[in-house]
Design a protein around this motif. Structure first.
Motif: not given
Length: 361
Positions: A259-283
């Motif tokens: 499970t991941t979460f996408q479409s982060r907006f603004g400076p505060e922390e959002w639900l993690k892991p962020y999809t855009v970062e997690e797919v890079a980590r998986l690779a």
């Protein structure tokens, strides 16, 4: 659309000058997020202004947020967002994919309801932001004689920034009606067996068409600020449960789905892991060179799936060494999805169908 003039009659024993009253109907009003009317600057600015001015979406103090929105964000973002919409726009129909898909979903649900209930049920759709507005569709349904309306936000999971704001707008529309209909709103359906089954079947179908099975399925949900979870929003827990139920329905191991979460907006922390970062980590770290991504929180493909997942998130994966990236489309107007949505509607119409819908004045 029903023609209210055809079924309007003067109530029995009423004086000759009494206004005609449309025959009783039950309305089912589907609601989705919304879409700009076009991808030009002013269309995008109007849409983004309405969306980003919603206190359910951005709950910062208007004294701080509105100057930043009006003077900075809305001078630049309509251009970049317009380019993103242009890349996915349905040029043949002059509308966004979300609009096309929502129309198709509505038509199929309407046919299913007509087959089951004849002309007793009226089905239509509205958008929280943009057109057709919630207000205009509530007005049409009341004018057509709908004395009972079931309001159905097309979000499988509840979040204040989705389901709640759609309901808010629905109730604002009711405030303008002289004779308010009886109403119900639909609960989130994130764990409904038919919804989970429709998701699973779409995954099985996609996997069956691939030459090589993906190393992992990434369930990417739209994100919200982590603060919302801490303040009581149940969205995160409902998303986690959908992934678990999907895994169980597929008969998979924990390592085959995440499970991941996408479409982060603004400076505060959002639900993690962020999809855009997690797919890079998986690779790069996890050795997952072949992944599939689905978006269970979206009932229809839209800018966040067709552009963000298929472009930004895919690019992040490939830049980190990923080799095979497959996006599995949303359920859209798939027959299994329509059957699930229709079942949810039927369950929520309990006691309404076949009951007197209009009390004569």
């Amino acid at each position: 659309m029903l023609d209210s003039t055809k079924s309007a009659v003067r109530p029995p024993n009423a004086p000759a000058d009494h206004p005609k009253v449309a025959a009783g109907k039950v309305g089912v009003l589907l609601a989705n997020l919304g879409t700009p009317d076009n991808y030009d600057y002013w269309s995008m600015r109007r849409y983004l202004n309405e969306f980003l001015s919603d206190r359910r979406v951005i709950d910062y103090s208007p004294w701080l947020w509105q100057p930043l929105l009006q003077l900075v964000i809305l001078t630049k973002r309509p251009f970049s967002s317009g380019e993103a919409y242009k890349s996915i726009w349905n040029e043949d129909k002059g509308e966004s994919p979300l609009m096309t898909i929502t129309k198709d979903q509505t038509a199929k649900i309407a046919r299913a309801m007509e087959a089951a209930h004849g002309d007793e049920v009226m089905v239509d759709f509205c958008m929280r932001y943009g057109n057709p507005s919630t207000r205009s569709k509530v007005r049409e349904m009341v004018a057509a004689g709908c004395r009972k309306i079931l309001f159905f936000p097309l979000y499988p999971h509840y979040a204040g920034a989705t389901s709640a704001t759609a309901n808010d707008q629905f109730f604002r529309a009711l405030m303008e009606e002289k004779w308010q209909p009886t109403v119900r709103t639909v609960d989130p359906y994130y764990e409904h067996p038919l919804y989970i089954d429709a998701l699973a079947r779409s995954i099985e179908r996609a996997y069956g068409q691939m030459e090589t099975r993906p190393d992992i399925l990434v369930c990417s949900y739209h994100g919200v600020p982590k603060r919302y979870l801490l303040e009581g929003d149940p969205y995160h827990c409902q998303c986690a449960k959908t992934t678990r139920l999907l895994k169980e329905r597929l008969g998979w191991e924990d390592t085959e789905i995440t499970t991941t979460f996408q479409s982060r907006f603004g400076p505060e922390e959002w639900l993690k892991p962020y999809t855009v970062e997690e797919v890079a980590r998986l690779a790069s770290e996890g050795g997952k060179k072949n992944i599939a991504v689905c978006a269970p929180a979206f009932s229809a493909d839209c800018i966040e799936t067709l552009e963000e997942i298929n472009e930004e998130i895919k690019e992040s994966f490939e830049e980190a060494g990923g080799e095979q990236f497959t996006y599995i489309p949303c359920l859209n107007d798939d027959d299994a999805h329509i059957a699930a949505l229709t079942a949810v509607i039927e369950e929520n119409l309990g006691g309404w169908i076949g009951q007197p819908a209009v009390a004569t004045p």
